[in-house]
Scaffold this active site. Structure first.
Site, PDB file in Angstrom:
ATOM      1  N   TYR A   1      12.991  90.850   5.272  1.00 54.45           N
ATOM      2  CA  TYR A   1      13.389  89.448   5.190  1.00 54.45           C
ATOM      3  C   TYR A   1      12.116  88.615   5.187  1.00 54.45           C
ATOM      4  O   TYR A   1      11.457  88.482   6.222  1.00 54.45           O
ATOM      5  CB  TYR A   1      14.281  89.127   6.387  1.00 54.45           C
ATOM      6  CG  TYR A   1      14.912  87.752   6.432  1.00 54.45           C
ATOM      7  CD1 TYR A   1      14.809  86.840   5.393  1.00 54.45           C
ATOM      8  CD2 TYR A   1      15.645  87.365   7.559  1.00 54.45           C
ATOM      9  CE1 TYR A   1      15.400  85.591   5.457  1.00 54.45           C
ATOM     10  CE2 TYR A   1      16.247  86.122   7.636  1.00 54.45           C
ATOM     11  CZ  TYR A   1      16.117  85.240   6.589  1.00 54.45           C
ATOM     12  OH  TYR A   1      16.706  83.999   6.675  1.00 54.45           O
TER      13      TYR A   1
ATOM     14  N   LYS B   1      15.452  90.477   1.357  1.00 52.57           N
ATOM     15  CA  LYS B   1      16.059  89.156   1.315  1.00 52.57           C
ATOM     16  C   LYS B   1      14.922  88.175   1.078  1.00 52.57           C
ATOM     17  O   LYS B   1      14.039  88.006   1.930  1.00 52.57           O
ATOM     18  CB  LYS B   1      16.793  88.826   2.615  1.00 52.57           C
ATOM     19  CG  LYS B   1      17.421  87.434   2.601  1.00 52.57           C
ATOM     20  CD  LYS B   1      18.140  87.105   3.904  1.00 52.57           C
ATOM     21  CE  LYS B   1      18.721  85.698   3.854  1.00 52.57           C
ATOM     22  NZ  LYS B   1      19.418  85.328   5.122  1.00 52.57           N
TER      23      LYS B   1
END
Length: 302
Positions: free
Chosen positions: A141, A169
C-alpha cells in the site's frame, strides 16, 4: 479461500467497520457482508484505513474477520479477504503476521511504515522481511501523503520480484509514476488504484481494478464501470462513471469513513454512523448535503 494472486483485480471494497455504543456492531456487520457480497464485489479489505483498523483491538479485528467469513459462507459466497496491517516497527509487524497466520484470510494489505520515513533501502528490507515471514501473500500500500514516504518504482519493481508480494494498492498521487509502473511491472504483478476519484482514469491507464471506498454506494454502477472497461466499451464505461463520479468527491468532503458511514446509516445498512476518535461524525452541513443527494438518487431510481 482462494489464492490472492489469482483474484487481485476488479472492484474491491475496503469495508467500513460498524460501531455502536463504542463496540463492534456485529448485527450491522453481518448485514453489510450479506449486502455487498451479493453486489458484484471482487474482494474485501478488512481493518485498513476505511475500516478504522488502527482503532481496533486484536480481539475485535479477529472477530471482524470471522463474522465476514461466516456470513459469506452462509450466503454461499467466497470473495477473498485481505487484512489491513500498518505499523512502523518491522519486528512488531512480524509478530502480527504470526498472530493472524491461521485466520480465515487470503492475504494482507500492508502500508509503508509511517512517520519514521525510511530510505528506499529501508523500505526494501522492511517489505522483504515481512514477505519472507508471512503465511499469506502481501499486497503493498503506497500512500505517501499519509506515511510521508513514497515507494519509488525502482523499489517497487524489486519488491514485485518477490514470490510472496503479489500486488499494490496505488495511492502514490502521481499519475506519471503509476503509468510507468504499469508499463514496467511483471505481468503477474497486480496494481489496483486506491484513489476513488481516479478509478475510471486508472482503468484506462491499465490498472487491474480499484479498492474503492465510494463503492459502498451505487456498488453495481462502480462494478459496471470496471466491466465495461474490461470489455473495451469505453463510452459505456464513461457513461456509468458519470453517474458516480461526484460521489467520489462527496464521500471525501470530510475525513473518511465518516461520510460513508453517515450515508450507510441513513440508508439503513448500519445502525449507527459512529466512528472512533480521533475521527468524528460528519458536520450538520455535510449531513444535510448527503441527505439531499440520497433523496435525489432515490427519485431518479424511481
Amino acid at each position: 479461500m482462494t489464492g490472492l494472486e489469482d483474484h487481485l483485480h476488479g472492484l474491491w471494497l475496503p469495508l467500513v467497520t460498524p460501531f455502536r455504543d463504542g463496540a463492534l456492531d456485529e448485527r450491522s456487520l453481518r448485514r453489510l457482508t450479506r449486502h455487498y457480497s451479493a453486489q458484484g464485489i471482487d474482494g474485501f479489505i478488512l481493518g485498513a484505513t476505511s475500516g478504522e483498523g488502527m482503532t481496533l483491538r486484536e480481539a475485535e479485528l479477529e472477530r471482524l474477520v470471522a463474522i465476514v467469513r461466516d456470513e459469506m459462507a452462509a450466503g454461499r459466497r467466497n470473495q477473498p479477504i485481505c487484512l489491513g496491517l500498518s505499523g512502523a516497527d518491522t519486528a512488531r509487524l512480524k509478530e502480527r503476521l504470526d498472530e493472524t497466520a491461521d485466520w480465515p484470510i487470503d492475504g494482507y494489505l500492508i502500508a509503508s511504515p509511517y512517520y519514521v520515513r525510511p530510505s528506499q533501502r529501508g523500505l526494501l528490507a522492511h517489505f522483504e522481511t515481512l514477505a519472507d515471514h508471512a503465511a499469506w501473500p502481501l499486497a503493498l500500500y503506497n500512500i505517501p501523503y499519509r506515511t510521508s514516504v513514497n515507494i519509488t518504482n525502482q523499489t517497487m519493481l524489486r519488491l514485485a520480484e518477490h514470490r510472496n508480494i503479489v500486488g499494490l494498492k496505488d495511492c502514490g498521487a502521481s499519475r506519471e509514476q503509476s503509468i510507468a509502473l504499469l508499463r514496467d511491472r511483471p505481468r503477474e504483478f497486480r496494481v489496483l488504484t486506491g484513489e476513488d476519484a481516479n478509478f475510471f482514469e486508472a482503468l484506462g491507464d491499465g490498472a487491474d481494478g480499484g479498492i474503492v471506498l465510494s463503492a459502498h454506494v451505487e456498488t453495481a454502477t462502480f462494478a459496471a464501470v470496471y466491466a465495461e472497461m474490461k470489455h473495451g466499451n469505453h463510452e459505456a464505461a464513461q457513461a456509468r462513471w458519470n453517474e458516480v463520479a461526484e460521489l467520489t468527491r462527496l464521500l471525501f468532503t470530510e475525513p473518511s469513513p465518516a461520510p460513508a458511514k453517515y450515508w450507510l446509516w441513513r440508508s439503513g445498512l448500519i445502525d449507527s454512523p459512529e466512528v472512533r476518535l480521533p475521527m468524528v461524525e460528519v458536520s450538520s452541513e455535510l449531513a444535510a448535503t448527503i441527505d439531499r443527494e440520497i433523496e435525489r438518487r432515490v427519485k431518479v431510481a424511481a
